[in-house]
Scaffold this active site. Structure first.
Site, short mmCIF file in Angstrom:
data_model
loop_
_atom_site.label_atom_id
_atom_site.label_comp_id
_atom_site.label_asym_id
_atom_site.label_seq_id
_atom_site.Cartn_x
_atom_site.Cartn_y
_atom_site.Cartn_z
N GLY A 72 2.92 10.60 9.56
CA GLY A 72 2.34 11.76 8.92
C GLY A 72 1.10 11.19 8.73
CG ASP A 73 0.07 8.18 5.97
OD1 ASP A 73 0.09 9.10 5.46
OD2 ASP A 73 0.62 6.91 5.59
CB SER A 82 7.96 6.85 9.61
OG SER A 82 6.88 6.75 10.30
CE LYS A 83 3.21 6.77 2.47
NZ LYS A 83 1.97 7.38 2.73
NE ARG A 84 4.08 2.34 9.27
CZ ARG A 84 5.28 1.89 9.86
NH1 ARG A 84 5.21 1.79 11.20
NH2 ARG A 84 6.51 1.69 9.41
#
Ligand code: GLU
Length: 505
Positions: A265-266, A261-263
């Site tokens: 990646g962050d 998920s994008k999370r």
């Protein structure tokens, strides 16, 4: 395969394309090109509530950057245009009517409140063969009432009528034959009068049929929809031209379980989107592979191996090689863990393989940002000296800034360790030595400087490190005589003089 292979990538423009979507598109591309077929981009924008401005342009730009060219797309057109579903409303209406006329679908008037009440009253309520006769639809209401409701402007939906107890076969190129009994399916909504638009399922199937799509290659999150899609093909009587399915495994988090998920990646500091994306509502910026300095070839290479393997240990493949080698036989059924370190490794490899003049070209914007410019030949030579130390183009700056700006400060630690009372005099001698050289080639400099150090019995490490400190400002960088050769005699001497006058201990 006798018929022409035609595949499509069919994203919904609901935000930036996830890197997993890019992999789906890549596998479609590889398969199409391997078979001399067509690669189609279709924008599935029938869900107006989830539409995000800019998302479609983002998708097209992504593939332009990657060099994966569509044969047909909204911007390019093609013989099956339009390729944007929102522009195909009339086509879907015609097919919805066909389903209704055939009795393969029916009109339902149940309001959201009525459905809610039904769900509250019945455990695991599902709108299907066992319940549809208890609901307000064209199967239970008299025909004239149905007509007068429609004429009076009452909103309705069209539901597909799924008969119970029938085995539905989904032939999947990765998973083999998957059989689902129709009794577990519900009568999905395929059209809504409120926006006069079909739902994803109907538009998707109708378009795959009309666009003569032969293979539906998509993410495994769509596997649960496949039986319904097969049912729709049957309802239309299109079984003979039904595409082959291939549902690709998920891209998983680098650690633990679940979808990338994008999370993630962050949290772990890597992009999950191909290009940088600015959310039009919040202005929040999400990083992209392109802006992080990835080369498109590296992204293609590492994505190709997330869900497919060549059958041996080889890792570096050109796009052409991937086209030749790709096969669903070696596509994996289970999810592929996203390994960001590996992605970096691929980029490093591709940077090394990039010709110096091309790399210099890519480095120019980084220099321009700092207000610097230099002759292309000079930048290419600089790049050649430092590229083996970087994984990304912007990192070239950290390794090579001193080739463009003289040091203004000197690393304290190195000064402390290497600068001695003799250093100023030694550097004075070195300046004279360099000055007197007619042949300023790296070889000649090295020969003369080494002989001088030996004759004078100077401490080699101290002299050379002070020399480096003067040129670079710290104790790093390529071979010292490669630096001086590139900087030139005058600049090298200038830097030595500057160091002597500014380092005071
Ligand atoms: N519009 C769907 C998506 O956003 C398409 C799924 C499919 O390829 O059938 O992924």
């Amino acid at each position: 395969m006798s018929e022409r292979v035609r595949v499509r990538f069919a994203p919904s423009p609901t935000g930036p394309l996830h890197i997993g979507g890019v992999r789906t598109a890549l596998y479609n591309y590889l398969f199409a090109k391997q078979h001399g077929g067509d690669f189609v981009l279709r924008i599935e924008d029938t869900d107006s509530q989830r539409f995000v401005p800019g998302a479609e342009q983002y998708i097209e730009e992504t593939f332009k950057w990657l060099g994966l060219e569509y044969d047909e797309s909204p911007s390019k057109g093609g013989s099956f245009a339009p390729y944007r579903q929102s522009e195909r409303k009339e086509i879907y209406e015609q097919y919805v009517s066909e389903l209704l006329d055939k009795g393969a679908a029916y009109i339902a008037f149940d309001t959201p409140q009525e459905l809610e009440a039904k769900r509250a009253a019945t455990n695991n309520f599902q709108y299907d063969a066992s319940t549809r006769l208890q609901m307000r639809n064209s199967l239970t209401l008299p025909q004239d009432e149905v007509q007068s409701l429609i004429d009076g402007g009452t909103q309705y939906v069209v539901r597909i009528k799924i008969e119970s107890g029938i085995d539905i076969k989904v032939n999947d190129l990765i998973r083999g034959e998957v059989i689902i009994n129709s009794s577990v399916l519900d009568d999905k909504v395929v059209y809504k009068s409120a926006d006069k638009l079909p739902t994803y399922h109907l538009a998707n199937v109708v378009d795959d049929h009309l666009m003569k799509i032969t293979h539906v290659i998509r993410g495994e999150e769509w596997l649960p929809s496949a039986p319904l899609h097969v049912w729709l093909y049957r309802s239309f009587g299109w079984e003979d031209t039904m595409p082959q399915f291939a549902h690709l495994p998920l891209l998983l988090k680098p650690e633990g379980n679940g979808k990338l998920s994008k999370r993630d990646g962050d949290r772990l500091g890597f992009p999950v989107f191909p290009l940088q994306w600015k959310d039009p509502k919040t202005d929040e910026i999400s990083s992209g592979y392109r802006e992080s300095g990835y080369l498109p070839e590296a992204v293609i290479n590492f994505l190709s191996l997330l869900g497919w393997n060549p059958g041996n240990d080889r890792e570096i493949f050109s796009l052409k090689e991937l086209i030749d080698l790709f096969s669903f036989d070696r596509a994996s059924k289970s999810g592929a863990k996203f390994d960001y370190e590996k992605a970096k490794w691929f980029n490093h490899k591709y940077i090394q393989a990039t010709p110096n003049d091309k790399l210099a070209e890519m480095f120019r914007p980084v220099l321009a940002e700092k207000g610097l410019s230099a002759a292309p030949e000079y930048v290419a030579k600089v790049v050649a000296l430092v590229k083996d130390r970087v994984s990304f183009v912007p990192e070239l700056w950290q390794q090579a800034s001193f080739f463009f700006v003289a040091p203004t400060s000197y690393d304290e630690k190195t000064v402390k360790k290497r600068w001695t009372a003799e250093s100023p005099a030694q550097m004075g001698e070195l300046i004279a030595l360099l000055q007197g050289m007619d042949d300023f080639s790296a070889e000649n400099q090295e020969k003369i400087v080494m002989k001088w150090i030996e004759d004078k019995q100077y401490h080699l490490g101290n002299v050379m490190n002070v020399f480096r400190l003067a040129l670079v400002g710290e104790g790093k960088g390529p071979h010292i005589f490669d630096i001086t050769t590139l900087l030139g005699k005058e600049e090298s001497i200038e830097r030595l003089k500057n160091a002597v006058s500014s380092i005071n201990i």
